[in-house]
Enzyme design. Structure first.
Site, PDB file in Angstrom:
ATOM      1  N   HIS A   1       0.827  -1.201   0.000  1.00 14.87           N
ATOM      2  CA  HIS A   1       0.000   0.000   0.000  1.00 14.87           C
ATOM      3  C   HIS A   1       0.869   1.263   0.000  1.00 14.87           C
ATOM      4  CE1 HIS A   1      -3.230  -2.687   1.282  1.00 14.87           C
ATOM      5  NE2 HIS A   1      -4.086  -1.685   1.184  1.00 14.87           N
TER       6      HIS A   1
ATOM      7  N   ASN B   1       7.811  -4.173   3.426  1.00 16.41           N
ATOM      8  CA  ASN B   1       6.380  -3.903   3.549  1.00 16.41           C
ATOM      9  C   ASN B   1       5.842  -4.206   4.938  1.00 16.41           C
ATOM     10  OD1 ASN B   1       3.639  -3.407   2.595  1.00 16.41           O
ATOM     11  ND2 ASN B   1       3.379  -5.616   2.659  1.00 16.41           N
TER      12      ASN B   1
END
Length: 285
Positions: free
Chosen positions: A121, A154
């Site tokens: 994201h 991440n």
């Protein structure tokens, strides 16, 4: 003959009315779009330093955030959003990943399957959810908001930085402007075949955090793909000028020149309290 002239005049009048209607509608749309962009991008949306095929991008409008989408790199070049303090921060369960039909290429929820990369994201799920609501949270799961990230980046280092922004910086300052995105190697042909399916793989990611105001302050980070995940956040501090040099983007284009030199040309972490969160463990540690 007179009837033909009369019909011709009526047709011209109808065409003129139609053109006026289109002009007014276009003007209203542009004004509304500009107002929405201004709400989510302090001092203007990022622009390119020089127009090239790799810098060209389209602005995709979402609830709570904007995406500068590149159909060449098949990536967001930048994502811009604002955050502010809320009394009772809560987020709904994570939605499913979804294809964004606005992108030229068909990037689907399983496009990264088996690649070794996470769907990373850029506009973060939790922060957008608690500040901008459920629909905005759903839109953070559009594949146009994703970029390939190594799991240790991440799930660990990048997640720790996202947590520091919403849990530490937002309560400290009240409101923030955040711009984030990928960094690609210099020279498009050097990385053109380094892809997850159609999506080009970045070598690093940046995040710029600004406290707006009469005397704005800023922090910027560049985090490479190859990290362990437990490194201190402050090891990756850079100037905004360095981010611009690495990405070819011009951030805050409406900022006066003298203020841009002061804000973007140096690393100044004093007053952020970064040392309080730089070594905190992440959610998955």
């Amino acid at each position: 003959m007179r009837r033909r002239i009369s019909r011709w005049r009526r047709s011209l009048r109808q065409m003129g009315v139609g053109l006026v209607f289109v002009a007014i509608s276009s003007g209203l749309w542009y004004a509304q779009e500009q107002e929405y962009r201004d709400q989510l991008s302090w001092m203007g949306v990022p622009t390119w330093e020089s127009l090239t095929p790799t810098s060209l991008h389209r602005v995709l409008r979402n609830d709570g955030f904007l995406v500068g989408w590149s159909d060449v790199r098949v990536n967001p070049l930048w994502v811009s959003y604002t955050l502010h303090a809320v009394e009772d921060p809560r987020a709904a369960p994570r939605p499913d990943f979804q294809r964004d039909w606005r992108t030229l290429w068909p990037i689907t929820a399983d496009s990264y399957f088996g690649s070794g990369y996470d769907r990373g994201h850029l506009a973060p799920n939790y922060a957008i959810a608690v500040v901008h609501g459920r629909e905005a949270q759903r839109q953070t799961f559009l594949m146009s908001n994703m970029s390939p990230q190594r799991p240790d980046l991440n799930r660990r280092l990048w997640q720790r930085l996202e947590a520091a922004v919403i849990d530490h910086f937002v309560p400290r300052f009240g409101s923030l402007q955040v711009i984030t995105g990928p960094v690609f190697p210099e020279g498009f042909m050097n990385n053109v075949f380094n892809r997850v399916g159609l999506v080009e793989v970045p070598e690093a990611f940046y995040k710029i955090i600004v406290v707006p105001g009469a005397e704005p302050r800023a922090l910027a980070f560049i985090m490479p793909q190859e990290v362990r995940g437990d490194e201190p956040l402050d090891h990756y501090l850079v100037s905004i000028d360095e981010v611009e040099a690495r990405t070819g983007l011009n951030f805050f284009p409406n900022l006066p020149e003298a203020e841009a030199v002061r804000l973007e040309g140096r690393v100044h972490a004093q007053g952020w309290g970064l040392e309080e969160v730089a070594r905190l463990p992440g959610r998955f540690d």
